[in-house]
Design an enzyme around this catalytic site. Structure first.
Site, PDB file in Angstrom:
ATOM      1  N   GLU A 323      -1.914 -34.942 -58.831  1.00  0.00           N
ATOM      2  CA  GLU A 323      -1.167 -33.944 -58.058  1.00  0.00           C
ATOM      3  C   GLU A 323       0.186 -34.470 -57.597  1.00  0.00           C
ATOM      4  O   GLU A 323       1.101 -33.702 -57.337  1.00  0.00           O
ATOM      5  CB  GLU A 323      -1.994 -33.509 -56.838  1.00  0.00           C
ATOM      6  CG  GLU A 323      -2.161 -32.007 -56.775  1.00  0.00           C
ATOM      7  CD  GLU A 323      -3.000 -31.508 -55.607  1.00  0.00           C
ATOM      8  OE1 GLU A 323      -3.152 -32.210 -54.597  1.00  0.00           O
ATOM      9  OE2 GLU A 323      -3.499 -30.382 -55.719  1.00  0.00           O
ATOM     10  N   HIS A 353     -21.559 -46.389 -72.343  1.00  0.00           N
ATOM     11  CA  HIS A 353     -22.429 -45.694 -73.287  1.00  0.00           C
ATOM     12  C   HIS A 353     -21.974 -44.267 -73.533  1.00  0.00           C
ATOM     13  O   HIS A 353     -22.691 -43.477 -74.125  1.00  0.00           O
ATOM     14  CB  HIS A 353     -23.872 -45.720 -72.774  1.00  0.00           C
ATOM     15  CG  HIS A 353     -24.403 -47.117 -72.655  1.00  0.00           C
ATOM     16  ND1 HIS A 353     -25.250 -47.679 -73.572  1.00  0.00           N
ATOM     17  CD2 HIS A 353     -24.140 -48.085 -71.739  1.00  0.00           C
ATOM     18  CE1 HIS A 353     -25.519 -48.926 -73.217  1.00  0.00           C
ATOM     19  NE2 HIS A 353     -24.849 -49.199 -72.109  1.00  0.00           N
ATOM     20  N   LYS A 470      -2.747 -19.652 -56.797  1.00  0.00           N
ATOM     21  CA  LYS A 470      -2.999 -18.953 -55.524  1.00  0.00           C
ATOM     22  C   LYS A 470      -2.242 -17.630 -55.502  1.00  0.00           C
ATOM     23  O   LYS A 470      -2.782 -16.599 -55.089  1.00  0.00           O
ATOM     24  CB  LYS A 470      -2.556 -19.825 -54.342  1.00  0.00           C
ATOM     25  CG  LYS A 470      -3.327 -21.115 -54.211  1.00  0.00           C
ATOM     26  CD  LYS A 470      -2.882 -21.842 -52.942  1.00  0.00           C
ATOM     27  CE  LYS A 470      -3.323 -23.279 -52.935  1.00  0.00           C
ATOM     28  NZ  LYS A 470      -2.614 -24.080 -51.951  1.00  0.00           N
TER      29      LYS A 470
HETATM   30  O1  PA5 Z   1      -2.927 -32.804 -51.561  1.00  0.00           O
HETATM   31  C1  PA5 Z   1      -2.864 -31.673 -51.160  1.00  0.00           C
HETATM   32  O2  PA5 Z   1      -2.023 -31.311 -50.335  1.00  0.00           O
HETATM   33  C2  PA5 Z   1      -3.859 -30.633 -51.623  1.00  0.00           C
HETATM   34  O3  PA5 Z   1      -4.793 -31.173 -52.496  1.00  0.00           O
HETATM   35  C3  PA5 Z   1      -4.571 -30.032 -50.421  1.00  0.00           C
HETATM   36  O4  PA5 Z   1      -5.237 -31.045 -49.722  1.00  0.00           O
HETATM   37  C4  PA5 Z   1      -5.559 -28.952 -50.828  1.00  0.00           C
HETATM   38  O5  PA5 Z   1      -4.918 -27.954 -51.556  1.00  0.00           O
HETATM   39  C5  PA5 Z   1      -6.212 -28.330 -49.593  1.00  0.00           C
HETATM   40  O6  PA5 Z   1      -5.234 -27.834 -48.727  1.00  0.00           O
HETATM   41  P1  PA5 Z   1      -5.527 -27.506 -47.227  1.00  0.00           P
HETATM   42  O7  PA5 Z   1      -5.855 -28.761 -46.520  1.00  0.00           O
HETATM   43  O8  PA5 Z   1      -4.262 -26.889 -46.729  1.00  0.00           O
HETATM   44  O9  PA5 Z   1      -6.677 -26.551 -47.186  1.00  0.00           O
END
Ligand code: PA5
Length: 479
Positions: A323, A353, A470
């Site tokens: 990410e 394996h 989203k």
């Molecule tokens: O790294 C990030 O920001 C994302 O992976 C968020 O943690 C994830 O989308 C969850 O978001 P939130 O904490 O706003 O629910």
């Protein structure tokens, strides 16, 4: 305190030209400076330039600030409030449901799997540090899994005054508006109110929200009068939040030593700041990964964990790297470039394996980083000796040896086989797996991800791409 984490890329270095390594020294130093200057920029309160937004460098000094009681909550050190609230929740319940997704879920899970005893939920309470059993939800939109847990919890709360019938919720979302977490919180909150309505005051004390300063979750939590509501601090992004209340509060409820976790993170940050290249786990790791990706096409990074405890740490790291650096950039000349190596977690010897064949002989697009724990957490078990009834001459290779002995031979045998086939490997070695070494490891990965981002010109913070799904969901749902 335990031995410092060791990073040894010697086997991979054999496949890296010396001049490529030396030429990276200055850009790497520059990336380290930028990473640290970003902390000052964030603290200065000055406007963050557009090309730096978002800037979530707060995770770098937050562990030190927590340990020195610099971070306050209701005029008290936040760490003390976390401890007290965790203790109070632990005493009240026998089951805890942690709701969250992405960075609001993977850190707590990684800490739990690495540091809690195996078969945790099966153990009697005194073997669980007098702490509740643990369940994760809100990390999906899976009907059957959510229903199964909700039905199970509501079926076992007929005597809500008894602790072994009581369960609590920790709900974590920085934005406070993530669909999965929101849906799960509504479902489990309803079930919780059904179970514990007869204990109106106590019932509320069994729910602990952890969220940002704004957003729907905070609004709901305030209107329900839950207290405390712990912060996900400004300036720290979801996947960098493991050493904020996001990871620390659930860990403290489980009885994990959160001060040692933080100390490990602080120690790693200090090494990152001061150690030269060649002795600096963060910089050496970035250099190895970057050069092999750039010059040898190693676009896949396999985090090869040895033993079962670190799988969730690997999944946490998969998210962190994917990410943070998996991004598209359009240059000033209009050229579109795609960034980010693909992380994969392996657990050995299990995956020898399943993936081993490909790693040994498949495409030459992988760097394998082993995570090795030198000493087991419990007394070694010895494999009984056994002759082969079909062949008395057959040598018993494993009888009389301990599992740690065999695991260590498997590491060596595998590394040697990869070296013979010119497959790059590097080792991260933890003397033992405890809160202090885990603190070092997670902070090393977070720092390395940011340094690499700065090195290649990709902002490691934020995840603009994830917004697309989203938005589409909202469109489809008819917003
Ligand atoms: O790294 C990030 O920001 C994302 O992976 C968020 O943690 C994830 O989308 C969850 O978001 P939130 O904490 O706003 O629910």
């Amino acid at each position: 305190m335990t031995t410092p984490l060791l990073y040894t890329p010697a086997a991979a270095r054999r496949l890296i030209a010396d001049d490529a390594w030396s030429a990276l020294a200055e850009p790497l130093e520059q990336a380290r400076r930028e990473t640290l200057n970003d902390v000052d920029l964030l603290n200065s309160g000055d406007a963050v330039p557009e090309d730096k937004q978002p800037l979530d460098a707060g995770f770098i000094e937050y562990p030190r600030r927590l340990l020195s009681n610099d971070v306050r909550f209701d005029d008290q050190p936040l760490l003390d409030v976390l401890d007290d609230s965790a203790q109070s929740l632990r005493e009240r319940i026998d089951r805890l449901v942690v709701l969250g997704i992405g960075g609001s879920y993977m850190g707590p899970r990684a800490l739990h799997e690495a540091l809690s005893p195996f078969y945790y939920n099966e153990l009697p309470r005194d073997a669980r540090s007098d702490a509740p059993r643990l369940y994760f939800e809100g990390d999906n939109l899976d009907n059957d899994s959510a229903r199964a847990l909700r039905d199970f919890l509501t079926a076992t709360c007929s005597e809500p005054a008894q602790r072994d019938q009581r369960w609590g919720i920790v709900v974590i979302s920085k934005s406070g508006g993530t669909f999965e977490t929101d849906a799960a919180f509504r479902l489990f909150r309803d079930a919780h109110e059904t179970c514990f309505d007869s204990l109106p005051d106590d019932g509320r004390k069994l729910i602990v929200p952890i969220t940002g300063q704004e957003g729907k979750l905070r609004a709901v939590a305030e209107s329900k009068k839950y207290a405390p509501i712990f912060p996900v601090p400004d300036g720290i992004g979801g996947r960098y939040s493991v050493f904020t209340p996001v990871g620390l509060f659930p860990a403290a409820v489980l009885g994990i030593d959160i001060r040692q976790l933080l100390q490990g993170a602080v120690d790693m940050t200090e090494r990152f700041k001061s150690a030269p290249i060649g002795e600096n786990p963060v910089l050496d790791y970035v250099a190895t990964c970057h050069i092999l990706e750039r010059d040898a096409g190693a676009t896949i990074r396999v985090l090869s964990t040895w033993g079962k405890r670190l799988e969730a740490v690997g999944l946490w790291y998969d998210q962190l790297l994917a990410e943070s650096l998996g991004k598209t950039k359009v240059g000033d000349n209009g050229e579109t470039r795609f960034f980010g190596a693909t992380p994969i977690t392996g657990v050995n010897t299990r995956d020898l394996h399943s993936r081993g064949q490909q790693h040994q002989e498949g495409r030459r697009d992988k760097l394998i980083t082993n995570v090795i724990v030198s000493r087991p957490g419990t007394d070694p078990v010895t494999v009984p000796e056994e002759a082969n009834p079909a062949d008395p001459e057959d040598r018993d290779w494993i009888g009389g040896r301990t599992l740690p002995e065999l695991l260590s031979v498997a590491v060596q045998g595998t590394n040697d086989a990869y070296a013979a086939a010119d497959r790059p490997t590097a080792d991260i070695v933890l003397d033992q797996l405890d809160a202090h070494t885990l603190g070092q490891l997670l902070q090393m990965f977070m720092l390395a991800t940011v340094v690499e981002g700065r090195l290649i010109g990709v902002n490691p913070y934020g995840q603009p791409g994830v917004e697309a799904y989203k938005r589409n969901m909202k469109t489809i749902l008819g917003e």
